[in-house]
Scaffold this motif. Structure first.
Motif, PDB file in Angstrom:
ATOM      1  N   GLN A  35     -11.442  17.151   0.859  1.00  8.96           N
ATOM      2  CA  GLN A  35     -10.687  16.000   0.315  1.00  8.96           C
ATOM      3  C   GLN A  35     -10.839  14.688   0.853  1.00  8.96           C
ATOM      4  OE1 GLN A  35      -8.132  16.626  -2.204  1.00  8.96           O
ATOM      5  NE2 GLN A  35      -9.094  18.576  -2.251  1.00  8.96           N
ATOM      6  N   ALA A  36     -10.940  13.720   0.199  1.00  8.43           N
ATOM      7  CA  ALA A  36     -10.844  12.448   0.807  1.00  8.43           C
ATOM      8  C   ALA A  36      -9.620  12.047   1.609  1.00  8.43           C
ATOM      9  CB  ALA A  36     -10.998  11.276  -0.233  1.00  8.43           C
ATOM     10  N   PRO A  37      -9.957  11.239   2.596  1.00 10.91           N
ATOM     11  CA  PRO A  37      -8.624  10.830   3.464  1.00 10.91           C
ATOM     12  C   PRO A  37      -7.781   9.948   2.789  1.00 10.91           C
ATOM     13  CG  PRO A  37     -10.670   9.877   4.343  1.00 10.91           C
ATOM     14  CD  PRO A  37     -10.863  10.846   3.507  1.00 10.91           C
ATOM     15  N   PHE A  38      -6.605   9.673   3.328  1.00 10.95           N
ATOM     16  CA  PHE A  38      -5.511   8.967   2.746  1.00 10.95           C
ATOM     17  C   PHE A  38      -5.043   8.947   1.312  1.00 10.95           C
ATOM     18  CE2 PHE A  38      -7.979   6.665   5.915  1.00 10.95           C
ATOM     19  CZ  PHE A  38      -7.055   6.799   7.196  1.00 10.95           C
ATOM     20  N   LEU A  40      -7.259   9.404  -1.174  1.00 10.72           N
ATOM     21  CA  LEU A  40      -8.166   8.629  -1.871  1.00 10.72           C
ATOM     22  C   LEU A  40      -8.935   9.452  -2.986  1.00 10.72           C
ATOM     23  CD1 LEU A  40      -9.801   6.315   0.594  1.00 10.72           C
ATOM     24  CD2 LEU A  40      -8.437   5.434  -1.220  1.00 10.72           C
ATOM     25  N   PRO A  41      -9.138   8.945  -4.045  1.00 11.66           N
ATOM     26  CA  PRO A  41     -10.124   9.894  -5.010  1.00 11.66           C
ATOM     27  C   PRO A  41     -11.397   9.990  -4.413  1.00 11.66           C
ATOM     28  CG  PRO A  41      -8.995   8.077  -6.186  1.00 11.66           C
ATOM     29  CD  PRO A  41      -8.677   7.761  -4.595  1.00 11.66           C
ATOM     30  N   THR A  42     -12.063  10.978  -4.655  1.00 15.55           N
ATOM     31  CA  THR A  42     -13.465  11.419  -4.104  1.00 15.55           C
ATOM     32  C   THR A  42     -14.437  10.194  -4.520  1.00 15.55           C
ATOM     33  OG1 THR A  42     -12.834  13.650  -4.278  1.00 15.55           O
ATOM     34  CG2 THR A  42     -15.074  13.226  -3.625  1.00 15.55           C
ATOM     35  N   LEU A  43     -14.346   9.963  -5.649  1.00 14.22           N
ATOM     36  CA  LEU A  43     -15.411   8.726  -5.751  1.00 14.22           C
ATOM     37  C   LEU A  43     -15.184   7.470  -5.084  1.00 14.22           C
ATOM     38  CD1 LEU A  43     -17.886   8.396  -7.550  1.00 14.22           C
ATOM     39  CD2 LEU A  43     -16.394   7.711  -9.299  1.00 14.22           C
ATOM     40  N   THR A  44     -13.795   6.999  -5.015  1.00 11.77           N
ATOM     41  CA  THR A  44     -13.633   5.753  -4.134  1.00 11.77           C
ATOM     42  C   THR A  44     -14.023   6.007  -2.707  1.00 11.77           C
ATOM     43  OG1 THR A  44     -11.616   5.649  -5.541  1.00 11.77           O
ATOM     44  CG2 THR A  44     -11.567   4.284  -3.548  1.00 11.77           C
TER      45      THR A  44
END
Lengths: 64, 295
Positions: A35-38, A40-44
């Motif tokens: 998972q991306a932190p905070f 965030l969407p992975t792509l972002t």
């Protein structure tokens, strides 16, 4: 044409980062179920990391 | 000629420089002139295997990790047939099978993102100026030890690395500036292809079937073809700039480079013939004071 080509070559690290590195990071994270932190969407997140890495390579002339 | 029949006399001590040279050339010619079909099969077979990995992986016939291992082998193996073609070993200009020589050259190098003619021009320059700190376009491989050699190849592939400028300078010296544009277009096409794959959901396939195998393969190639046979890369001269050595990974593992000294002395001998040619030339090379290691 030559000027355009010169510009493209000069910007190669950034081009490589956005063309290849960003989707590699995003799809790599998806494949590993990371998972991306905070929230965030992975792509972002991939755009931030890959873009920053590309910018460093562009400015310093080195990826590592 | 019968390559199996040795023609080196037991005692070379009484031979003059001219006689030694004549004998050396006589032996070397015994091992040349044959069409190296194995290089042709190797070139097209290797390319075909690598191309087949794409549908096999994309259709889930084989897993990506297996494709990655095979692709890395393909990248590592793709240089040697083109190396024979660079030296016109398959067929020289004007010969009937010249098209095959050129086809082998072109069929293999695009996988490692180099136009065949760029490698041909720069490699001939390397032969002319081996270990020259200013003119040898492969001098960036120079390193004190194996780990440093690996690091140097990585370092000089960075955007500010010296290998690409050295190759471009070599092309300019040889009046082939036109190939600079071609080399750049190859690089851009590579990024366009892997970028298109990546943004269409195949980033990991592009990474593990091409980009990473290419990086590993080219590192292996530079290590065994450029650093190991020419180290310490400080000495110049026909019988001094290249050496023979016993590789820890054997002759196949080192891609035939244990006998690279034979290639530099007689570059028209096919790769697969260099071990036999070396064994017969050894007494002469010894008499010349060549660095033959434990071979």
């Amino acid at each position: 044409m030559q000027k355009l080509l010169g510009l493209v070559v000069a910007l190669l690290p950034l081009i490589f980062a956005f063309a290849f590195l960003v989707p590699v990071i995003a799809q790599g994270m998806d494949a590993l179920s990371l998972q991306a932190p905070f929230g965030l969407p992975t792509l972002t997140f991939a755009l931030m990391v890959g873009g920053a890495w590309g910018l460093v390579a562009q400015l310093t002339g080195r990826w590592i | 000629m019968n390559a199996a029949k040795a023609i080196t006399p037991a005692d070379l001590s009484g031979m003059s420089e001219a006689e030694l040279r004549k004998l050396e050339n006589q032996i070397a010619r015994k091992y040349s002139g044959r069409l190296p079909w194995e290089a042709v099969i190797w070139a097209f077979g290797n390319t075909a295997v690598w191309l087949s990995l794409w549908p096999l992986v994309l259709l889930d016939v084989i897993p990506l990790w297996l494709g990655f291992i095979i692709a890395t082998l393909n990248m590592t193996l793709c240089y040697l047939p083109t190396h024979d073609a660079q030296h016109d070993i398959i067929a020289r200009k004007g010969q009937k099978l010249r098209w095959l020589n050129e086809a082998v050259g072109h069929a293999t190098t695009w996988m490692i993102i180099y136009p065949f003619n760029v490698l041909r021009v720069t490699h001939m320059d390397h032969h002319r100026h081996t270990n020259d700190p200013e003119l040898d376009c492969d001098i960036t491989s120079k390193a004190d030890g194996p780990w440093q050699a690996i690091w140097e190849t990585v370092k000089h592939r960075q955007p500010n690395g010296k290998r690409a400028p050295d190759y471009f300078a070599s092309l300019a010296r040889n009046g082939r500036e036109d190939l600079v544009l071609l080399a750049i277009l190859y690089r851009l096409a590579f990024i366009a292809i892997i970028g298109t794959l990546a943004w269409n959901g195949y980033a990991l396939e592009a990474l593990f079937l091409w980009w990473l195998p290419f990086q590993l393969g080219i590192t292996y190639i530079f290590f065994f073809l450029s650093w190991a046979p020419h180290r310490p890369m400080t000495v110049q001269g026909r019988y001094r700039d290249t050496r023979s050595w016993k590789s820890a990974v054997g002759n196949i593992g080192s891609m035939g480079m244990q006998y690279h000294i034979v290639h530099h002395l007689h570059p028209y001998i096919p790769l697969t013939q260099t071990p036999a040619a070396y064994r017969e030339l050894r007494p002469i090379l010894e008499a010349r004071g060549c660095d033959l290691g434990a071979n």
